[in-house]
Motif scaffolding. Structure first.
Motif, PDB file in Angstrom:
ATOM      1  N   ALA A 103       0.822  -1.214   0.000  1.00 28.32           N
ATOM      2  CA  ALA A 103       0.000   0.000   0.000  1.00 28.32           C
ATOM      3  C   ALA A 103       0.850   1.255   0.000  1.00 28.32           C
ATOM      4  N   ASP A 104       1.971   1.229   0.693  1.00 22.23           N
ATOM      5  CA  ASP A 104       2.822   2.412   0.802  1.00 22.23           C
ATOM      6  C   ASP A 104       3.861   2.513  -0.307  1.00 22.23           C
ATOM      7  N   SER A 105       3.878   1.540  -1.234  1.00 20.66           N
ATOM      8  CA  SER A 105       4.873   1.571  -2.313  1.00 20.66           C
ATOM      9  C   SER A 105       4.590   2.680  -3.316  1.00 20.66           C
ATOM     10  N   ASP A 106       3.392   3.224  -3.309  1.00 15.55           N
ATOM     11  CA  ASP A 106       3.002   4.268  -4.255  1.00 15.55           C
ATOM     12  C   ASP A 106       1.892   5.093  -3.601  1.00 15.55           C
ATOM     13  N   PRO A 107       2.058   6.413  -3.515  1.00 10.02           N
ATOM     14  CA  PRO A 107       1.011   7.229  -2.878  1.00 10.02           C
ATOM     15  C   PRO A 107      -0.316   7.194  -3.617  1.00 10.02           C
ATOM     16  N   ALA A 108      -0.313   6.726  -4.873  1.00 12.52           N
ATOM     17  CA  ALA A 108      -1.563   6.652  -5.639  1.00 12.52           C
ATOM     18  C   ALA A 108      -2.376   5.406  -5.305  1.00 12.52           C
ATOM     19  N   ILE A 109      -1.802   4.480  -4.510  1.00  9.88           N
ATOM     20  CA  ILE A 109      -2.528   3.264  -4.155  1.00  9.88           C
ATOM     21  C   ILE A 109      -3.507   3.564  -3.029  1.00  9.88           C
ATOM     22  N   ALA A 110      -4.775   3.258  -3.279  1.00 13.11           N
ATOM     23  CA  ALA A 110      -5.818   3.469  -2.277  1.00 13.11           C
ATOM     24  C   ALA A 110      -6.045   2.235  -1.429  1.00 13.11           C
ATOM     25  N   ILE A 177     -10.939   6.691   2.922  1.00 12.71           N
ATOM     26  CA  ILE A 177     -12.235   6.639   3.610  1.00 12.71           C
ATOM     27  C   ILE A 177     -12.765   8.055   3.840  1.00 12.71           C
ATOM     28  N   GLU A 178     -11.873   8.961   4.201  1.00 10.03           N
ATOM     29  CA  GLU A 178     -12.303  10.347   4.416  1.00 10.03           C
ATOM     30  C   GLU A 178     -12.806  10.986   3.130  1.00 10.03           C
ATOM     31  N   GLN A 179     -12.218  10.600   1.982  1.00 11.48           N
ATOM     32  CA  GLN A 179     -12.630  11.187   0.705  1.00 11.48           C
ATOM     33  C   GLN A 179     -13.891  10.540   0.147  1.00 11.48           C
ATOM     34  N   PHE A 180     -13.989   9.213   0.243  1.00  7.28           N
ATOM     35  CA  PHE A 180     -15.070   8.488  -0.433  1.00  7.28           C
ATOM     36  C   PHE A 180     -16.115   7.920   0.524  1.00  7.28           C
ATOM     37  N   GLY A 181     -15.865   8.021   1.821  1.00  5.06           N
ATOM     38  CA  GLY A 181     -16.824   7.490   2.769  1.00  5.06           C
ATOM     39  C   GLY A 181     -16.739   5.981   2.877  1.00  5.06           C
ATOM     40  N   LEU A 200     -14.791   0.693  -8.058  1.00 12.92           N
ATOM     41  CA  LEU A 200     -15.144   1.561  -9.185  1.00 12.92           C
ATOM     42  C   LEU A 200     -15.141   3.020  -8.774  1.00 12.92           C
ATOM     43  N   ARG A 201     -15.609   3.310  -7.599  1.00 12.62           N
ATOM     44  CA  ARG A 201     -15.592   4.703  -7.121  1.00 12.62           C
ATOM     45  C   ARG A 201     -14.160   5.222  -7.015  1.00 12.62           C
ATOM     46  N   LEU A 202     -13.267   4.381  -6.507  1.00 12.29           N
ATOM     47  CA  LEU A 202     -11.870   4.794  -6.392  1.00 12.29           C
ATOM     48  C   LEU A 202     -11.227   4.930  -7.773  1.00 12.29           C
ATOM     49  N   TYR A 203     -11.511   3.981  -8.654  1.00  9.93           N
ATOM     50  CA  TYR A 203     -10.969   4.037 -10.018  1.00  9.93           C
ATOM     51  C   TYR A 203     -11.402   5.326 -10.707  1.00  9.93           C
ATOM     52  N   GLU A 204     -12.699   5.646 -10.617  1.00  2.13           N
ATOM     53  CA  GLU A 204     -13.203   6.863 -11.258  1.00  2.13           C
ATOM     54  C   GLU A 204     -12.651   8.113 -10.595  1.00  2.13           C
ATOM     55  N   GLY A 205     -12.191   7.967  -9.334  1.00  7.19           N
ATOM     56  CA  GLY A 205     -11.578   9.093  -8.633  1.00  7.19           C
ATOM     57  C   GLY A 205     -10.087   9.215  -8.862  1.00  7.19           C
ATOM     58  N   GLY A 206      -9.505   8.355  -9.711  1.00  4.00           N
ATOM     59  CA  GLY A 206      -8.096   8.473 -10.064  1.00  4.00           C
ATOM     60  C   GLY A 206      -7.138   7.701  -9.182  1.00  4.00           C
ATOM     61  N   TRP A 207      -7.648   6.849  -8.293  1.00  3.79           N
ATOM     62  CA  TRP A 207      -6.785   6.060  -7.426  1.00  3.79           C
ATOM     63  C   TRP A 207      -6.439   4.710  -8.069  1.00  3.79           C
ATOM     64  N   SER A 208      -5.403   4.063  -7.519  1.00  2.00           N
ATOM     65  CA  SER A 208      -4.992   2.732  -7.979  1.00  2.00           C
ATOM     66  C   SER A 208      -5.272   1.699  -6.898  1.00  2.00           C
TER      67      SER A 208
END
Length: 633
Positions: A103-110, A177-181, A200-208
């Motif tokens: 999870a911490d290997s890339d800041p884009a990983i949600a 969680i704070e961003q997407f609930g 899907l919500r995270l994907y559409e929000g630009g996360w990996s």
């Protein structure tokens, strides 16, 4: 770290799960138990467990379904990282730190999730069977910890990205969680589909979303729900998911999961994990404590040297004291070529020093024809004398030359010499021309290095070829002609990559391509693995190959390959099954085979997928153990 476990009955599963968490998870962490209307036996167990282990316990008197239970836990959580863990799982040593590292290997990983036996696209070694998700029972005699250890020990993780992660074990970052609930309680209240919706919500929000491919968590497929109810809930969830996100997007992302070359490589590697572990253990039982010295007078990294280094390092894993002896003049170049080498290297100035250097070794192995003569002072003095035959070396020289005579004599030069080779072709050549009999070890390739690491994103077809102008049997001129022609015929579809010789070497300049080509010069194994990670087709138009290591390396990365019919390639390459095997004396046939792979995407992908699967059986452990048997049995 907060670990949330939602429970609805299935007491035996719950006991196994919580027992594994307590046994294999190091603090600091907090365990949050959500009892979703369990009956008395499970309710009382959770109450007692929570008191004994200082857990936060939440309870619904009547079951509300997984999604609402999970959200209860998420709302009660405050840690920077949250893990949702099904109550029908079994975790093993180091599972949590490895998930966190992913999870911490890339800041884009949600979110990050592990591999498992039954976890949809994260399942290993199979995803589907009989039209349903595979269950993948553990190998006979293994438990979850054995499989987890095998997965963690099969090479460094690559953390592949997937658009969907299975909800059985999910690490989620607090900021997400704070961003997407929390999960969607309105559309997925009873469970099933809630993690796909969140993905899907995270994907559409630009996360990996990433898979921690060095973590294995066993999933028992809970008995909290019947198969019939599980199937019905899945159907309802799929309908809700399509209404919310659109079936087209779901199908497109599901296809990305299905055709992921990186995940295909992980699954293929996992099929041989049990066998590799077994061979290492067998090697220890039979040969631990033996000492083997390889005479390897190499400066640069090359095919034969790479094979010896790879297999000798596997001997170390078997408790064998394997080492290399190299000429002092090669030291600087050798250490540059093999940085991070685990093997000890002993340098010597003259062959006469080997008698002293070899003292205490149980076996000394020559690696090229002229090193056999270096063994003469050791003959009859104690150590077993071996010869690793990786080609029929008289083919390299003109008949009647000094080198030809020396190479021809090497196979029978010393009484008691134990020669072994890679392929049946090589054995036959030696036997036919010299009468010496070699033990066949079988092909091998460094499958922990050569593997898919990134998905192909560029729409162009990348074709790679090795060009070695000083090795006429590799057909450098014909290789460049064919690559030029294919680039000219498909200028916008094809990208050509060549390697194998310095770009400004005069012999390469004489072969300069007329069509645009990227030439990468001389490559070590790590650089070549990076190149093959993005290659679709590899061509080897050599007149013959004693084995064909570079083609095997490309196959291990999922490329479709063309190899010569002459030589030892047919020990691993099967025409139309995992490769195209051609008569390389016929330039038109070579050209036609490459044109076919360029035009036929289905064939190209099918061959690459099958190659990726088949090549795993040629891991270095097998050849290393067979070599030890050839020396000491």
């Amino acid at each position: 770290m907060d670990i949330i476990v939602c429970v609805h009955n299935a007491l035996e599963d719950v006991q196994r799960c919580l027992g594994s968490v307590v046994s294999h998870t190091s603090p600091p962490y907090r365990l949050i138990l959500v009892d979703d209307g369990s009956e008395a036996a499970t309710r009382d167990y959770l109450s007692e467990f929570a008191q004994r282990h200082d857990c936060l316990r939440l309870r619904n008197e009547a079951a509300k379904g997984y999604t609402l239970a999970a959200n209860m836990g998420l709302r009660a959580s405050s840690a920077p990282y949250v893990v949702l863990l099904n109550s029908d799982t079994v975790v093993s040593s180091e599972w949590l730190p490895r998930l966190l590292r992913c999870a911490d290997s890339d800041p884009a990983i949600a979110m990050a999730g592990p591999l498992s036996n039954t976890a949809s696209w994260q399942s290993i070694p199979r995803v589907e069977e009989a039209g349903d998700w595979a269950t993948n029972p553990l190998p006979q005699g293994w438990d979850a910890s054995d499989m987890a250890q095998a997965v963690a020990g099969c090479g460094a993780p690559v953390f592949p990205r997937l658009p969907f992660l299975n909800g059985f074990c999910l690490l989620i970052k607090r900021e997400v969680i704070e961003q997407f609930g929390v999960f969607d309680e309105e559309n997925f209240a009873r469970g099933y589909g809630e993690e796909n919706d969140y993905s899907l919500r995270l994907y559409e929000g630009g996360w990996s979303l990433a898979v921690a491919d060095d973590v294995y968590v066993f999933h028992a497929q809970s008995r909290s729900y019947s198969n019939e109810r599980r199937k019905r809930l899945g159907e309802l969830a799929a309908q809700a998911l399509a209404r919310k996100h659109g079936q087209a997007l779901i199908d497109r992302l599901a296809m990305r999961c299905r055709h992921s070359r990186v995940m295909a490589g992980i699954r293929a590697r996992s099929t041989v994990c049990p066998d590799r572990i077994r061979l290492r253990r067998e090697g220890r039982e039979r040969f631990a404590g033996k000492r083997v010295l390889f005479l390897l007078p190499a400066a640069d990294a090359g095919g034969g040297a790479n094979i010896i280094v790879s297999e000798a390092q596997r001997m170390l894993d078997m408790g064998v004291d394997a080492a290399i002896a190299n000429l002092a003049a090669n030291r600087q170049d050798f250490e540059r070529a093999y940085q991070g080498l685990r093997l000890p290297v002993h340098y010597f100035r003259r062959p006469e020093e080997l008698e002293t250097l070899a003292h205490g070794f149980d076996a000394v192995v020559a690696s090229i024809y002229y090193t056999v003569a270096w063994l003469r002072p050791l003959s009859g003095r104690g150590p077993v004398l071996g010869y690793y035959v990786q080609d029929f070396e008289p083919h390299w020289f003109s008949a009647g030359s000094r080198e030809h005579r020396e190479a021809m004599d090497s196979y029978t030069l010393l009484p008691g010499l134990r020669p072994f080779c890679k392929t049946e072709w090589n054995r036959s050549e030696v036997q036919q021309h010299t009468g010496a009999e070699c033990r066949v070890l079988g092909p091998s390739v460094e499958v922990d290095l050569f593997r898919p690491r990134h998905e192909r994103v560029d729409g162009r077809i990348v074709i790679a070829g090795m060009v070695r102008p000083y090795s006429s049997y590799r057909s450098p001129a014909m290789t460049m002609r064919i690559l030029n022609q294919i680039k000219s015929a498909h200028p916008d579809e094809v990208e050509i990559v060549t390697f194998g010789v310095d770009e400004f070497d005069p012999s390469f300049q004489n072969l300069r391509p007329t069509a645009p080509t990227q030439h990468l010069g001389r490559l070590g194994s790590p650089e070549l693995a990076t190149v093959f990670d993005q290659v679709d087709i590899f061509v080897d138009f050599s007149t013959y190959q004693a084995m064909g290591l570079t083609a095997m390396e490309a196959m291990a990365c999922g490329a479709a390959v063309i190899v010569p019919a002459a030589g030892g390639t047919t020990d691993f390459a099967r025409h139309e099954h995992n490769a195209l095997v051609v008569d390389t004396r016929d330039e038109a046939q070579c050209q036609s085979a490459l044109e076919r792979l360029v035009r036929d995407a289905t064939l190209r992908q099918r061959l690459g997928q099958q190659a990726l699967t088949d090549i795993q059986q040629f891991h270095p452990e097998g050849a290393a153990l067979r070599m030890l048997s050839a020396l000491f049995d």
